[in-house]
Design a protein around this motif. Structure first.
Motif, PDB file in Angstrom:
ATOM      1  N   UNK A  88       0.822  -1.216   0.000  1.00  0.00           N
ATOM      2  CA  UNK A  88       0.000   0.000   0.000  1.00  0.00           C
ATOM      3  C   UNK A  88       0.851   1.258   0.000  1.00  0.00           C
ATOM      4  N   UNK A  89       2.014   1.246   0.651  1.00  0.00           N
ATOM      5  CA  UNK A  89       2.866   2.445   0.607  1.00  0.00           C
ATOM      6  C   UNK A  89       3.349   2.728  -0.814  1.00  0.00           C
ATOM      7  N   UNK A  90       3.489   1.667  -1.624  1.00  0.00           N
ATOM      8  CA  UNK A  90       3.869   1.866  -3.026  1.00  0.00           C
ATOM      9  C   UNK A  90       2.662   2.277  -3.875  1.00  0.00           C
ATOM     10  N   UNK A  91       1.471   1.826  -3.481  1.00  0.00           N
ATOM     11  CA  UNK A  91       0.257   2.130  -4.238  1.00  0.00           C
ATOM     12  C   UNK A  91      -0.204   3.581  -4.066  1.00  0.00           C
ATOM     13  N   UNK A  92      -0.141   4.111  -2.868  1.00  0.00           N
ATOM     14  CA  UNK A  92      -0.750   5.409  -2.569  1.00  0.00           C
ATOM     15  C   UNK A  92      -0.310   6.532  -3.503  1.00  0.00           C
ATOM     16  N   UNK A  93       0.989   6.700  -3.804  1.00  0.00           N
ATOM     17  CA  UNK A  93       1.378   7.801  -4.691  1.00  0.00           C
ATOM     18  C   UNK A  93       0.880   7.653  -6.132  1.00  0.00           C
ATOM     19  N   UNK A  94       0.450   6.439  -6.495  1.00  0.00           N
ATOM     20  CA  UNK A  94       0.043   6.183  -7.881  1.00  0.00           C
ATOM     21  C   UNK A  94      -1.451   6.359  -8.102  1.00  0.00           C
ATOM     22  N   UNK A  95      -2.237   6.384  -7.045  1.00  0.00           N
ATOM     23  CA  UNK A  95      -3.695   6.387  -7.188  1.00  0.00           C
ATOM     24  C   UNK A  95      -4.191   7.590  -7.977  1.00  0.00           C
ATOM     25  N   UNK A  96      -3.585   8.755  -7.774  1.00  0.00           N
ATOM     26  CA  UNK A  96      -4.058   9.960  -8.446  1.00  0.00           C
ATOM     27  C   UNK A  96      -3.440  10.225  -9.799  1.00  0.00           C
ATOM     28  N   UNK A  97      -2.647   9.305 -10.334  1.00  0.00           N
ATOM     29  CA  UNK A  97      -1.948   9.529 -11.608  1.00  0.00           C
ATOM     30  C   UNK A  97      -2.900   9.362 -12.789  1.00  0.00           C
ATOM     31  N   UNK A  98      -3.202  10.458 -13.466  1.00  0.00           N
ATOM     32  CA  UNK A  98      -4.111  10.434 -14.606  1.00  0.00           C
ATOM     33  C   UNK A  98      -3.404  10.054 -15.902  1.00  0.00           C
ATOM     34  N   UNK A  99      -2.079   9.996 -15.871  1.00  0.00           N
ATOM     35  CA  UNK A  99      -1.328   9.632 -17.075  1.00  0.00           C
ATOM     36  C   UNK A  99      -1.123   8.124 -17.186  1.00  0.00           C
ATOM     37  N   UNK A 100      -1.560   7.375 -16.177  1.00  0.00           N
ATOM     38  CA  UNK A 100      -1.326   5.933 -16.173  1.00  0.00           C
ATOM     39  C   UNK A 100      -2.628   5.166 -16.326  1.00  0.00           C
ATOM     40  N   UNK A 101      -2.675   4.274 -17.302  1.00  0.00           N
ATOM     41  CA  UNK A 101      -3.784   3.319 -17.329  1.00  0.00           C
ATOM     42  C   UNK A 101      -3.645   2.398 -16.136  1.00  0.00           C
ATOM     43  N   UNK A 102      -4.669   1.636 -15.837  1.00  0.00           N
ATOM     44  CA  UNK A 102      -4.607   0.751 -14.677  1.00  0.00           C
ATOM     45  C   UNK A 102      -3.493  -0.282 -14.850  1.00  0.00           C
ATOM     46  N   UNK A 103      -3.235  -0.710 -16.099  1.00  0.00           N
ATOM     47  CA  UNK A 103      -2.147  -1.662 -16.335  1.00  0.00           C
ATOM     48  C   UNK A 103      -0.787  -0.986 -16.140  1.00  0.00           C
ATOM     49  N   UNK A 104      -0.656   0.262 -16.618  1.00  0.00           N
ATOM     50  CA  UNK A 104       0.605   0.986 -16.453  1.00  0.00           C
ATOM     51  C   UNK A 104       0.866   1.307 -14.984  1.00  0.00           C
ATOM     52  N   UNK A 105      -0.188   1.660 -14.265  1.00  0.00           N
ATOM     53  CA  UNK A 105      -0.055   1.893 -12.827  1.00  0.00           C
ATOM     54  C   UNK A 105       0.481   0.640 -12.146  1.00  0.00           C
ATOM     55  N   UNK A 106      -0.081  -0.505 -12.513  1.00  0.00           N
ATOM     56  CA  UNK A 106       0.332  -1.762 -11.890  1.00  0.00           C
ATOM     57  C   UNK A 106       1.776  -2.091 -12.226  1.00  0.00           C
ATOM     58  N   UNK A 107       2.211  -1.769 -13.429  1.00  0.00           N
ATOM     59  CA  UNK A 107       3.596  -2.031 -13.814  1.00  0.00           C
ATOM     60  C   UNK A 107       4.562  -1.252 -12.921  1.00  0.00           C
TER      61      UNK A 107
END
Length: 525
Positions: free
Chosen positions: A228-247
């Motif tokens: 979750x500490x790695x996930x939190x900064x990525x949640x608001x990223x509008x430039x990332x698709x859900x697959x790119x966020x996961x990568x």
């Protein structure tokens, strides 16, 4: 909604102006409603009334609260569920289901204990009773079955959301396992893989049958789990698709876990069509595509090289950004072959290994990391087999190698585009039936495997894909990011199994003599 209306009075009457204004105002609610609501059901269970002190989870409630804040920032209506008993969980879950409509986006986040029993995943509520390990099937009636939640989100008899994202930080070690079972090689750990209904993206904090860390040791000052500490900064990223966020998430989790001597790589299972971003996708700029049928030369961004060399020395070729048709049409000849239905997919630019990972390169990885050797490694001779594709590797092995060389396993979408291009060809080389000049397939199966059926990587240049990627049909099937395999292998006699659209399941914990892999990486933005 703020409306601005400029009207040339000399050309329009006030009546016309007022009519237009009334029309726009009356239409505004419908336009807003069409976008759908954003609703999140966020669960954190850190207190377990009937478990020992060392089975309590220090960070689970913090995880849920942190995720709730981030989702609130991107306009989700959050339903917080903290340390619920089973009846409370079920009541709030059914109340939330009633809020969902067909255009909505829904997030289910769970941080807490989860276990697998007889191939099914269960989330543990606060009041789960103490149950002996040899009677753990009784947990089925005292826990929350993951597949039931997924069924609720896709049931035809009630409205279900357009997109459902299920995030499970629940892959901790089974709290009911007694010490004498801890080292059993036959014991299942973590969660098992799951099939995702249409419109659903399921993300695990660790690969199936692997465990996740609640913290990086007893002195870890961070109040969130490693995932979750790695996930939190990525949640608001509008430039990332859900697959790119996961990568990006996978690489950061892997890095953090390795610092504590643990191997943890998140995994996902998805069935989402098109580009979907958790925070809403930012508008894409024109990347120079020439119509929908992408021109393989004209679409290359000037700043990107057509070929680069990966950190393991493997040449990597550019797959340009753009849309392509994935899957196959709904026609009789394509029935029951294990392919997705035909749909458009947009992918950003990325690089793919030109060849499969070889025995030589994997041997270097083993020497450096001391990882357990794959199946059949005792038969390997580097002088004789060094340029053959490595086999016997399971999905976790493939993922670990790709991360070791600062890459990742390609998604199914990336693999299929790299193989088919944008003209919907059946095989990487086109639509002609496979021959021995195009692919390695149809070999006889011996009683014992001795690497004899395999051919060196790059042996079939005539069978390369539109982008120059080689060996995407035959030789070895290749692991993809969602734990499925692509491309057919040396043992396949049916031509259709070499089709670039065919997808097959695989056990991520087992390697076989016809499973290999290659890596991918994102192109610079």
């Amino acid at each position: 909604m703020q409306l601005s209306l400029r009207i040339g009075i000399g050309r329009m009457t006030w009546v016309h102006a007022i009519s237009i204004l009334l029309f726009l105002v009356m239409s505004a609610p419908a336009l807003v409603a069409a976008e759908g609501k954003r609703i999140a059901f966020v669960v954190g269970v850190g207190i377990y009334d009937n478990l020992a002190a060392d089975k309590q989870l220090k960070n689970a409630v913090n995880d849920a609260e942190g995720v709730s804040r981030k989702l609130d920032e991107i306009d989700f209506k959050v339903v917080p569920v903290i340390n619920p008993r089973r009846s409370e969980f079920n009541a709030k879950w059914h109340d939330t289901l009633k809020m969902l409509g067909p255009e909505d986006t829904f997030v289910l986040y769970y941080s807490g204990h989860g276990v697998q029993i007889r191939g099914q995943n269960y989330l543990l509520p606060r009041d789960v009773p103490p149950i002996r390990y040899d009677r753990r099937e009784l947990l089925e009636d005292e826990s929350i079955r993951l597949n039931k939640l997924l069924e609720d989100l896709s049931a035809e008899e009630q409205p279900h959301p357009k997109y459902s994202v299920v995030i499970l930080d629940a892959c901790r070690d089974d709290p009911f396992v007694p010490p004498e079972y801890k080292k059993s090689i036959n014991r299942s750990t973590g969660l098992t893989r799951v099939e995702s209904p249409r419109g659903t993206f399921v993300l695990y904090s660790a690969a199936s049958n692997r465990t996740a860390l609640d913290r990086l040791g007893s002195s870890d000052p961070v109040k969130y789990s490693v995932f979750t500490r790695a996930l939190l900064p990525l949640i608001g990223r509008r430039d990332l698709s859900i697959q790119e966020l996961t990568s990006e998430l996978k690489e950061e989790v892997y890095r953090l876990a390795r610092s504590a001597g643990h191997e943890q790589v998140p995994a996902y299972y998805e069935n989402i069509l098109g580009r979907f971003c958790l925070a809403g996708c930012a508008a894409k700029t024109d990347k120079g595509t020439v119509g929908f049928k992408e021109d393989l030369i004209a679409t290359v961004q000037p700043s990107l090289h057509r070929e680069i060399t990966g950190k393991d020395g493997t040449p990597m070729l550019l797959i340009p950004a753009g849309e392509f048709w994935m899957g196959v049409p709904d026609l009789p000849e394509w029935k029951n072959i294990g392919a997705y239905g035909r749909h458009r997919v947009y992918l950003g630019a990325y690089y793919m290994d030109k060849f499969e990972v070889t025995v030589t390169k994997y041997a270097m990885f083993l020497r450096t990391t001391n990882r357990v050797q794959p199946l059949h490694w005792d038969q390997v001779s580097l002088n004789k087999h060094g340029n053959l594709p490595v086999v016997g590797v399971n999905w976790n092995d493939a993922e670990a190698y790709c991360l070791w060389v600062k890459k990742r396993i390609p998604t199914e979408e990336e693999w299929e585009k790299a193989a088919r291009g944008t003209d919907e060809r059946i095989y990487p080389w086109g639509n002609n039936e496979p021959t021995s000049q195009l692919a390695n397939f149809g070999k006889e199966i011996a009683e014992t495997f001795d690497y004899h059926p395999l051919l060196p990587v790059g042996s079939h240049p005539a069978g390369q894909s539109p982008y120059g990627i080689q060996d995407l049909a035959g030789n070895v099937m290749e692991w993809t990011a969602n734990e499925r395999v692509r491309g057919g292998s040396w043992r396949d006699k049916k031509h259709v199994l070499l089709s670039s659209a065919v997808t097959g399941g695989g056990d991520p914990t087992n390697g076989t003599d016809d499973h290999g892999f290659r890596c991918a990486q994102d192109a610079p933005k």
